[in-house]
Design a protein around this motif. Structure first.
Motif, mmCIF file in Angstrom:
data_model
loop_
_atom_site.group_PDB
_atom_site.id
_atom_site.type_symbol
_atom_site.label_atom_id
_atom_site.label_comp_id
_atom_site.label_asym_id
_atom_site.label_seq_id
_atom_site.Cartn_x
_atom_site.Cartn_y
_atom_site.Cartn_z
ATOM 1 N N UNK A 9 15.238 4.463 42.763
ATOM 2 C CA UNK A 9 14.022 5.208 43.876
ATOM 3 C C UNK A 9 12.516 4.510 43.563
ATOM 4 N N UNK A 10 12.842 3.514 43.479
ATOM 5 C CA UNK A 10 11.140 2.555 43.416
ATOM 6 C C UNK A 10 11.366 1.633 44.554
ATOM 7 N N UNK A 39 -0.833 -0.387 43.714
ATOM 8 C CA UNK A 39 -1.069 0.880 44.462
ATOM 9 C C UNK A 39 0.065 1.537 43.950
ATOM 10 N N UNK A 40 0.073 2.851 43.841
ATOM 11 C CA UNK A 40 1.348 4.093 43.633
ATOM 12 C C UNK A 40 1.408 4.896 44.145
ATOM 13 N N UNK A 41 1.907 5.210 45.192
ATOM 14 C CA UNK A 41 2.690 6.023 46.238
ATOM 15 C C UNK A 41 0.549 6.629 46.660
ATOM 16 N N UNK A 42 0.435 5.811 46.506
ATOM 17 C CA UNK A 42 -0.860 6.034 48.017
ATOM 18 C C UNK A 42 -1.971 6.648 47.268
ATOM 19 N N UNK A 54 3.908 1.358 33.488
ATOM 20 C CA UNK A 54 5.395 2.174 33.453
ATOM 21 C C UNK A 54 4.739 3.516 33.743
ATOM 22 N N UNK A 91 2.844 4.876 36.462
ATOM 23 C CA UNK A 91 3.832 4.724 36.988
ATOM 24 C C UNK A 91 4.857 5.994 36.815
ATOM 25 N N UNK A 92 4.455 5.794 36.055
ATOM 26 C CA UNK A 92 5.110 7.787 35.193
ATOM 27 C C UNK A 92 3.901 8.959 35.334
ATOM 28 N N UNK A 97 4.024 9.383 38.884
ATOM 29 C CA UNK A 97 5.260 10.255 39.492
ATOM 30 C C UNK A 97 4.822 12.025 39.517
ATOM 31 N N UNK A 133 4.783 16.016 41.510
ATOM 32 C CA UNK A 133 6.004 16.515 41.014
ATOM 33 C C UNK A 133 5.162 18.267 41.581
ATOM 34 N N UNK A 137 9.582 6.635 45.091
ATOM 35 C CA UNK A 137 8.341 5.622 44.564
ATOM 36 C C UNK A 137 7.650 4.229 45.172
ATOM 37 N N UNK A 138 6.779 4.113 45.287
ATOM 38 C CA UNK A 138 6.491 3.513 46.689
ATOM 39 C C UNK A 138 5.478 2.626 45.834
ATOM 40 N N UNK A 139 5.727 1.201 45.894
ATOM 41 C CA UNK A 139 3.913 -0.070 45.051
ATOM 42 C C UNK A 139 3.940 -1.022 46.261
ATOM 43 N N UNK A 140 2.863 -0.807 46.161
ATOM 44 C CA UNK A 140 2.221 -2.297 47.075
ATOM 45 C C UNK A 140 1.441 -2.717 46.584
#
Lengths: 66, 142
Positions: free
Chosen positions: A11-12, A38-41, A55, A58-59, A62, A66, B133-136
């Motif tokens: 998914x990543x 940058x994570x998901x904009x 991590x 990241x969580x 996410x 949701x 998930x999109x990492x930049x």
């Protein structure tokens, strides 16, 4: 480390972006120092951080999405 | 003139011979009138492919091969997708030089082996992620 996360999870996806070659993106994501992740904009992580810190961010990104 | 010096190439041949277990494709996107760093990035990918039978370079034109670029989600160039048994979503935009060159070598090995090398705690944490998930990661040449 972002690329390792992409390998681990289907998914990543992870892009390394050279900020000088793509100034419009560096500007859009307000990159003043590197590395900047940058994570998901929406979420940003500044600098080189330990695996656990990335991590955690990241969580959070996410669960916020949701 | 080669971008990878002779002694580095020998070291890479050795590292790849010892660590690669399955083929890896470096899918590179450039264009006919090559952009800043496009020519260098293409040359780098081709030189890397010459260091191991398990590393293959595929070069596409971002404009003429638009459908291929879209299939890899590539929206800017120069771009490199590091693809193994499956496409893990590993991309480089811009030339991977300096520290990022080491990252590319590490990625080729990890993708070949299909192993992330992350800690058990991280592996467990990301197993719970079921949404995209999109990492930049923004970097500069070092």
């Amino acid at each position: 480390m972002a690329h390792r996360l992409a390998i681990e999870s289907e998914h990543i996806r992870a892009d390394m972006v050279e900020a000088m070659e793509f100034p419009h993106l560096a500007n859009k994501y307000q990159v003043f120092g590197v590395p900047r992740t940058v994570i998901n904009e929406t979420t940003h992580v500044e600098g080189m951080v330990p695996e656990a810190t990335l991590v955690e961010a990241l969580l959070q990104a996410v669960s916020a999405g949701e | 003139m080669p971008l990878i010096a002779d002694k580095d190439r020998e070291q890479l041949q050795k590292i790849f011979a010892e660590n690669l277990t399955a083929p890896v494709k470096l899918v590179m996107f450039t264009q006919e009138f090559e952009c800043d760093f496009c020519a260098e990035t293409r040359q780098l990918v081709e030189e890397l492919a010459a260091t191991s039978d398990l590393v293959q370079a595929e070069v596409y034109d971002f404009v003429a091969d638009k459908a291929v670029a879209e299939s890899y989600g590539v929206d800017k160039i120069p771009a490199i997708a590091v693809v193994g048994e499956r496409d893990y979503g590993v991309r480089f935009y811009g030339i991977p030089s300096g520290y990022e060159f080491s990252t590319l070598i590490e990625d080729i090995i990890n993708v070949s082996r299909g192993e992330s090398g992350l800690s058990e705690a991280t592996v467990a944490a990301v197993a719970d992620i079921h949404t995209p998930v999109h990492l930049q990661v923004f970097v500069t040449p070092t």
